[in-house]
Design an enzyme around this catalytic site. Structure first.
Site, short mmCIF file in Angstrom:
data_model
loop_
_atom_site.label_atom_id
_atom_site.label_comp_id
_atom_site.label_asym_id
_atom_site.label_seq_id
_atom_site.Cartn_x
_atom_site.Cartn_y
_atom_site.Cartn_z
N PHE A 142 0.82 -1.21 0.00
CA PHE A 142 0.00 0.00 0.00
C PHE A 142 0.86 1.27 0.00
O PHE A 142 0.81 2.07 -0.94
CB PHE A 142 -0.95 -0.08 1.20
N ILE A 143 1.71 1.43 1.00
CA ILE A 143 2.51 2.67 1.07
C ILE A 143 3.58 2.67 -0.02
O ILE A 143 3.81 3.68 -0.69
CB ILE A 143 3.16 2.85 2.47
N LEU A 173 10.63 -0.84 3.06
CA LEU A 173 9.25 -0.91 3.56
C LEU A 173 8.76 -2.35 3.72
O LEU A 173 7.66 -2.56 4.24
CB LEU A 173 8.30 -0.17 2.60
N GLY A 233 1.65 -7.52 -0.43
CA GLY A 233 1.51 -6.58 -1.55
C GLY A 233 0.85 -7.27 -2.72
O GLY A 233 0.54 -8.46 -2.67
N LYS A 267 9.89 -4.08 15.36
CA LYS A 267 10.23 -2.81 14.70
C LYS A 267 11.21 -2.00 15.55
O LYS A 267 12.03 -1.25 15.01
CB LYS A 267 8.97 -1.99 14.39
N THR A 307 10.11 -12.03 9.73
CA THR A 307 10.14 -11.15 8.55
C THR A 307 10.72 -9.79 8.92
O THR A 307 11.62 -9.28 8.26
CB THR A 307 8.72 -10.94 7.97
N ASP A 334 9.44 -6.98 -4.25
CA ASP A 334 8.30 -7.36 -3.40
C ASP A 334 8.04 -8.85 -3.58
O ASP A 334 8.09 -9.36 -4.71
CB ASP A 334 7.06 -6.56 -3.80
N ALA A 358 11.26 2.06 7.38
CA ALA A 358 9.89 2.38 7.79
C ALA A 358 9.59 1.69 9.12
O ALA A 358 9.66 0.47 9.22
CB ALA A 358 8.90 1.92 6.73
N TYR A 400 5.13 -7.16 17.43
CA TYR A 400 5.29 -6.28 16.28
C TYR A 400 6.10 -5.05 16.67
O TYR A 400 7.10 -4.70 16.03
CB TYR A 400 3.92 -5.88 15.73
#
Ligand code: UDP
Length: 325
Positions: A11-12, A76, A36, A153, A95, A31, A117, A149
């Site tokens: 999306f982004i 991203l 995606g 990050k 991931t 990707d 990101a 999550y």
């Protein structure tokens, strides 16, 4: 400039590719199409300077070649979405940590600047609203899968900062606050596309909890402008920036507004978190960014109002709905 975007069919990423191409840059998308989709970038095929590769960041020789061919890297590729995180924690953790390790290692060899990101999720349960980049991260127990999550990050952020401080590989981190817009999918939990789809079908709008929790929704084009600005500036290296809107809305008010804008007959229902995400779930009551740092760095301001953001999603989702015969 030639940019590599990992996760560029998401999306982004797809909006970022569009933004870079529009100003005359070349873009290569990498990707694996896990979350995606080719349909997100189909309209870019054939544009001068655009190319894409279906493959994973874990294919190290492929990644090395694509990084070598690029001037800068937007990283991203990640597992995102609360539903995905709760249902597939192994995939999320692995991931998010592995891909960032691989991208930073490859970029470092040639000292290419990397935008990593990140997410407002890293602030966790902090109540120090508005959240400042130098504020504490307050995460819940490891038995509550949601926090994996934020933690994955946060590791990405530590790693990106370490690559700059220790190995002099230029990195910059953006913490995105609830980015929304056309092409976002509701499959992984994201509230705006879910409510819009429900409203267009006159199905119940499923507010989780009591709906008094708040979020600040940012139009993806504002987010993309901030990402590009942070990447363009030489003064942002080794730093973390919030990137979002300061306009706070409750999830109940969001449901009501989407109902009005779509002229939907949907009822608004309340689903306990335990039913939505299982027993071990915790939500955060408020999530608001401080924009002092990004304003000072690149004079960035979000421009798009919430109603216009919602309308853009409504128009996109309406076009996807089957038309009456
Ligand atoms: N939410 C909701 N109904 C839904 C999906 C989400 O009420 O069908 C709530 C969710 O519990 C959270 C907010 O909307 O409080 C934003 O959720 P999202 O997953 O979009 O992003 P988050 O900010 O939680 O990462």
């Amino acid at each position: 400039m030639h940019y590599l975007i990992t996760g560029g069919a998401g999306f982004i990423g797809s909006h970022l590719a569009e933004g870079l191409l529009a100003r005359g840059d070349a873009v290569t998308v990498l990707d694996d199409l896990s979350t995606g989709a080719i349909r997100n970038i189909r309209h870019l095929k054939g544009q001068p300077g655009f190319s894409y590769v279906v493959g994973t960041v874990e294919n190290i020789p492929l990644l090395a070649e694509l990084v070598d061919n690029a001037d800068k890297v937007f990283h991203l590729a990640a597992a995102v979405g609360v539903r995905l995180i709760v249902e597939s924690p192994v995939r999320t953790i692995e991931t998010n940590v592995k891909t960032t390790e691989h991208v930073l290692a490859a970029a470092c060899k040639k000292k290419k600047k990397v935008f990593v990101a990140s997410t407002s999720e890293v602030y966790g349960k902090s109540v120090a609203v508005p959240f400042r980049e130098d504020g504490d991260l307050v995460l819940g127990a490891t038995s509550r899968g949601r926090w994996s999550y934020a933690c994955s990050k946060a590791i990405d952020e530590f790693l990106a900062i370490a690559y700059w401080r220790e190995r002099h590989c230029p990195t910059v981190i953006g913490r995105c606050f609830n980015t929304v817009g056309p092409r976002q999918t509701g499959h992984y939990g994201m509230v705006v596309p879910r409510f819009v789809k429900q409203a267009l079908r006159d199905e119940p709008l499923t507010v989780y909890g009591d709906g008094r929790q708040t979020r600040c929704f940012t139009h993806v084009s504002d987010a993309v402008r901030a990402m590009i600005g942070l990447m363009d500036s030489d003064h942002t290296v080794g730093e973390v920036y919030n990137l979002g809107s300061e306009r706070e809305t409750t999830i109940l008010a969001l449901a009501e507004r989407i109902k009005e804008l779509t002229e939907s007959k949907s009822p608004i229902t309340f689903t306990p978190y335990t039913e939505a995400y299982g027993d071990n779930f915790e939500d955060m009551p408020r999530r608001v960014p401080s924009l002092d740092k990004i304003r000072a760095a690149i004079s960035w301001e979000p421009r798009i109002e919430l109603d216009d953001t919602l309308q853009a999603v409504i128009d996109y989702e309406r076009a996807l709905e089957p038309q009456p015969a």
